[in-house]
Design a protein around this motif. Structure first.
Motif, PDB file in Angstrom:
ATOM      1  N   ALA A 115     -12.686 -18.605  30.406  1.00  0.00           N
ATOM      2  CA  ALA A 115     -12.400 -17.920  31.709  1.00  0.00           C
ATOM      3  C   ALA A 115     -11.011 -17.266  31.561  1.00  0.00           C
ATOM      4  O   ALA A 115     -10.608 -16.849  32.742  1.00  0.00           O
ATOM      5  CB  ALA A 115     -12.074 -19.215  32.645  1.00  0.00           C
ATOM      6  N   THR A 116     -10.675 -16.896  30.656  1.00  0.00           N
ATOM      7  CA  THR A 116      -9.375 -15.797  30.297  1.00  0.00           C
ATOM      8  C   THR A 116      -9.654 -14.849  29.409  1.00  0.00           C
ATOM      9  O   THR A 116     -10.622 -15.085  28.760  1.00  0.00           O
ATOM     10  CB  THR A 116      -8.295 -16.703  29.895  1.00  0.00           C
ATOM     11  N   GLN A 167      -2.699 -12.330  34.650  1.00  0.00           N
ATOM     12  CA  GLN A 167      -4.027 -12.393  35.491  1.00  0.00           C
ATOM     13  C   GLN A 167      -3.652 -12.045  36.802  1.00  0.00           C
ATOM     14  O   GLN A 167      -2.700 -12.647  37.672  1.00  0.00           O
ATOM     15  CB  GLN A 167      -4.435 -13.962  35.190  1.00  0.00           C
ATOM     16  N   GLY A 197      -6.244 -11.867  39.441  1.00  0.00           N
ATOM     17  CA  GLY A 197      -7.319 -12.589  40.424  1.00  0.00           C
ATOM     18  C   GLY A 197      -8.242 -13.191  39.489  1.00  0.00           C
ATOM     19  O   GLY A 197      -8.343 -13.378  38.401  1.00  0.00           O
ATOM     20  N   THR A 198      -9.312 -13.624  40.336  1.00  0.00           N
ATOM     21  CA  THR A 198     -10.475 -14.435  39.634  1.00  0.00           C
ATOM     22  C   THR A 198     -11.008 -13.420  38.730  1.00  0.00           C
ATOM     23  O   THR A 198     -11.733 -12.471  39.267  1.00  0.00           O
ATOM     24  CB  THR A 198     -11.409 -14.870  40.525  1.00  0.00           C
ATOM     25  N   HIS A 199     -11.135 -13.568  37.374  1.00  0.00           N
ATOM     26  CA  HIS A 199     -11.538 -12.757  36.280  1.00  0.00           C
ATOM     27  C   HIS A 199     -11.138 -11.553  36.294  1.00  0.00           C
ATOM     28  O   HIS A 199     -11.799 -10.578  35.870  1.00  0.00           O
ATOM     29  CB  HIS A 199     -13.086 -12.660  36.602  1.00  0.00           C
ATOM     30  N   ASP A 235     -17.818 -13.472  32.765  1.00  0.00           N
ATOM     31  CA  ASP A 235     -17.812 -14.528  32.026  1.00  0.00           C
ATOM     32  C   ASP A 235     -19.510 -14.993  31.478  1.00  0.00           C
ATOM     33  O   ASP A 235     -19.474 -15.757  30.725  1.00  0.00           O
ATOM     34  CB  ASP A 235     -17.278 -15.690  33.107  1.00  0.00           C
TER      35      ASP A 235
END
Length: 171
Positions: free
Chosen positions: A44-45, A98, A100-102, A133
């Motif tokens: 997820a990163t 990071q 935001g989300t993804h 992802d």
């Protein structure tokens, strides 16, 4: 009321074994949960190493979990933005976050030299990254600014969209 028993209820062997068994199951489950995926990468990163798909792996990016990054490109650059004898590229060093989300961003810097000049250009890369992802792909869009050694802007341009694939140990 004076003759009430002062004894506490006694723990039976069955109750003791039941409590012991439940405690053992809870502790075992906690250890299995803590160890599950311990040797698996976090997907997820962007932390990890990535290779470009379009150029057959010519671009390699490594994002460390502490926010640092290293980016290597082919060492010899010939383009409309390079002197006629071409440029030699150094490793690109930078920092990522990071956003935001993804979604991620980085700023990185490289030094260029030529066959006749030790320090010909200073390159700044500002990039945004989107992590898919599901496919394990990372898409990069970058603005590249090239400066002369005195800090004067030579040229700034939008880099080509780059798709990267995560490098997974053992594959």
């Amino acid at each position: 009321m004076l003759n009430q028993p002062t004894r506490r209820p006694r723990l039976t062997k069955t109750t003791f074994l039941s409590i012991l068994a439940i405690t053992g199951v809870v502790i075992t489950a906690a250890f299995f949960r803590a160890d599950a995926g311990a040797n698996q990468p976090v997907h997820a990163t962007v932390a990890g190493t990535w290779s470009s798909i379009e150029t057959g792996g010519a671009d390699l990016l490594s994002f460390m979990s502490d926010g640092r990054m290293i980016y290597s490109i082919p060492p010899l650059i010939f383009s409309v933005h390079a002197p006629k004898d071409g440029l030699l590229a150094s490793l690109v060093h930078g920092e990522w976050i990071q956003t935001g989300t993804h979604e991620f961003a980085y700023t990185a810097f490289a030094l260029n030299s030529s066959l006749t000049v030790a320090f010909a250009r200073y390159v700044k890369i500002n990039a945004t990254l989107n992590l898919n992802d599901t496919s394990g792909e990372l898409t990069q869009n970058a603005t590249i600014s090239v400066f002369f050694p005195d800090g004067t802007l030579d040229v700034s341009f939008q880099g080509a969209t780059l798709v990267l694939k995560r490098i997974v140990a053992g594959q």
